[in-house]
Motif scaffolding. Structure first.
Motif, PDB file in Angstrom:
ATOM      1  N   ILE A  64       0.822  -1.197   0.000  1.00 21.32           N
ATOM      2  CA  ILE A  64       0.000   0.000   0.000  1.00 21.32           C
ATOM      3  C   ILE A  64       0.865   1.261   0.000  1.00 21.32           C
ATOM      4  O   ILE A  64       0.486   2.292  -0.524  1.00 21.32           O
ATOM      5  N   PHE A  65       2.071   1.175   0.589  1.00 17.97           N
ATOM      6  CA  PHE A  65       2.929   2.346   0.697  1.00 17.97           C
ATOM      7  C   PHE A  65       4.390   1.916   0.677  1.00 17.97           C
ATOM      8  O   PHE A  65       4.751   0.905   1.252  1.00 17.97           O
ATOM      9  N   ARG A  66       5.220   2.718  -0.016  1.00 20.29           N
ATOM     10  CA  ARG A  66       6.668   2.518  -0.013  1.00 20.29           C
ATOM     11  C   ARG A  66       7.301   3.900   0.089  1.00 20.29           C
ATOM     12  O   ARG A  66       6.997   4.786  -0.694  1.00 20.29           O
ATOM     13  N   GLY A  67       8.149   4.054   1.074  1.00 17.06           N
ATOM     14  CA  GLY A  67       8.844   5.319   1.257  1.00 17.06           C
ATOM     15  C   GLY A  67      10.287   5.073   1.578  1.00 17.06           C
ATOM     16  O   GLY A  67      10.650   4.062   2.177  1.00 17.06           O
ATOM     17  N   GLU A  68      11.149   5.987   1.129  1.00 20.36           N
ATOM     18  CA  GLU A  68      12.571   5.801   1.390  1.00 20.36           C
ATOM     19  C   GLU A  68      13.227   7.128   1.679  1.00 20.36           C
ATOM     20  O   GLU A  68      12.701   8.193   1.375  1.00 20.36           O
ATOM     21  N   ASP A  69      14.390   7.022   2.299  1.00 20.21           N
ATOM     22  CA  ASP A  69      15.169   8.195   2.662  1.00 20.21           C
ATOM     23  C   ASP A  69      16.636   7.814   2.533  1.00 20.21           C
ATOM     24  O   ASP A  69      17.014   6.685   2.834  1.00 20.21           O
ATOM     25  N   THR A  70      17.453   8.726   2.054  1.00 20.72           N
ATOM     26  CA  THR A  70      18.881   8.456   1.943  1.00 20.72           C
ATOM     27  C   THR A  70      19.494   8.563   3.318  1.00 20.72           C
ATOM     28  O   THR A  70      19.763   9.644   3.810  1.00 20.72           O
ATOM     29  N   SER A  71      19.628   7.426   3.940  1.00 27.98           N
ATOM     30  CA  SER A  71      20.138   7.352   5.301  1.00 27.98           C
ATOM     31  C   SER A  71      20.502   5.914   5.583  1.00 27.98           C
ATOM     32  O   SER A  71      19.995   5.003   4.942  1.00 27.98           O
ATOM     33  N   THR A  72      21.387   5.692   6.510  1.00 33.27           N
ATOM     34  CA  THR A  72      21.747   4.310   6.826  1.00 33.27           C
ATOM     35  C   THR A  72      20.741   3.681   7.781  1.00 33.27           C
ATOM     36  O   THR A  72      20.716   2.479   7.938  1.00 33.27           O
ATOM     37  N   LEU A  73      19.927   4.492   8.407  1.00 32.09           N
ATOM     38  CA  LEU A  73      18.896   3.985   9.311  1.00 32.09           C
ATOM     39  C   LEU A  73      17.529   4.392   8.786  1.00 32.09           C
ATOM     40  O   LEU A  73      17.370   5.445   8.188  1.00 32.09           O
ATOM     41  N   VAL A  74      16.542   3.554   9.039  1.00 36.30           N
ATOM     42  CA  VAL A  74      15.179   3.902   8.678  1.00 36.30           C
ATOM     43  C   VAL A  74      14.624   4.791   9.787  1.00 36.30           C
ATOM     44  O   VAL A  74      14.540   4.384  10.935  1.00 36.30           O
ATOM     45  N   VAL A  75      14.281   6.008   9.449  1.00 37.62           N
ATOM     46  CA  VAL A  75      13.679   6.940  10.399  1.00 37.62           C
ATOM     47  C   VAL A  75      12.207   7.024  10.017  1.00 37.62           C
ATOM     48  O   VAL A  75      11.831   7.751   9.090  1.00 37.62           O
ATOM     49  N   ILE A  76      11.391   6.244  10.713  1.00 35.01           N
ATOM     50  CA  ILE A  76      10.008   6.028  10.316  1.00 35.01           C
ATOM     51  C   ILE A  76       9.226   7.333  10.192  1.00 35.01           C
ATOM     52  O   ILE A  76       8.603   7.587   9.168  1.00 35.01           O
TER      53      ILE A  76
END
Length: 142
Positions: A64-76
């Motif tokens: 339903i959803f896909r989001g990403e961020d350029t980071s080594t950790l997932v910051v929800i």
């Protein structure tokens, strides 16, 4: 230490990091799946105002959803760009997730423990627990 050495220790790492090619950075990603055979709609809010991604929905099982961020950790909360998210089931039931209270407890979209983590990918599955926690709407949910 003299002033020159201090500057060297501070500036050199900064220069190396700032010149690092973006394509070599790892990307943190979250995926939210609908694990139910129902229509699920996600609405994102910040300070009670719609924010972040547009309303997303999925009928039946699947992503339903896909989001990403350029980071080594997932910051929800950074990827979701919201401080609350409403899950609406078949426009009949609603469950609201809150960033600052990490509610609903034990299965919140904002709780790192509610996700399955594989490398830099974190996956949350909307399931029967969400539907049971949802409250009936008096009329259409939105």
């Amino acid at each position: 230490m003299n002033f020159k050495n201090i500057l060297t220790y501070l500036i050199v790492p900064f220069l190396i990091i700032s010149c690092w090619p973006k394509e070599l950075e790892e990307t943190g990603m979250i995926v939210i799946n609908n694990g139910l055979d129902k229509n699920v709609q996600m609405r994102f809010f910040r300070n009670s105002i719609p924010s972040g991604p547009e309303i997303v929905s999925k009928t039946g099982k699947g992503e339903i959803f896909r989001g990403e961020d350029t980071s080594t950790l997932v910051v929800i909360n950074q990827i979701l760009q919201a401080d609350s998210i409403a899950l609406i089931f078949d426009n009949e039931r609603i469950e609201t997730h809150f960033l600052h209270t990490v509610a609903p407890e034990g299965h919140s979209l904002f709780s790192n423990d509610s996700y399955i983590h594989e490398g830099n990918k974190s996956t949350y599955t909307i399931d029967a627990k969400n539907y049971i926690n949802a409250t009936p709407c008096n009329g259409p949910c939105y």
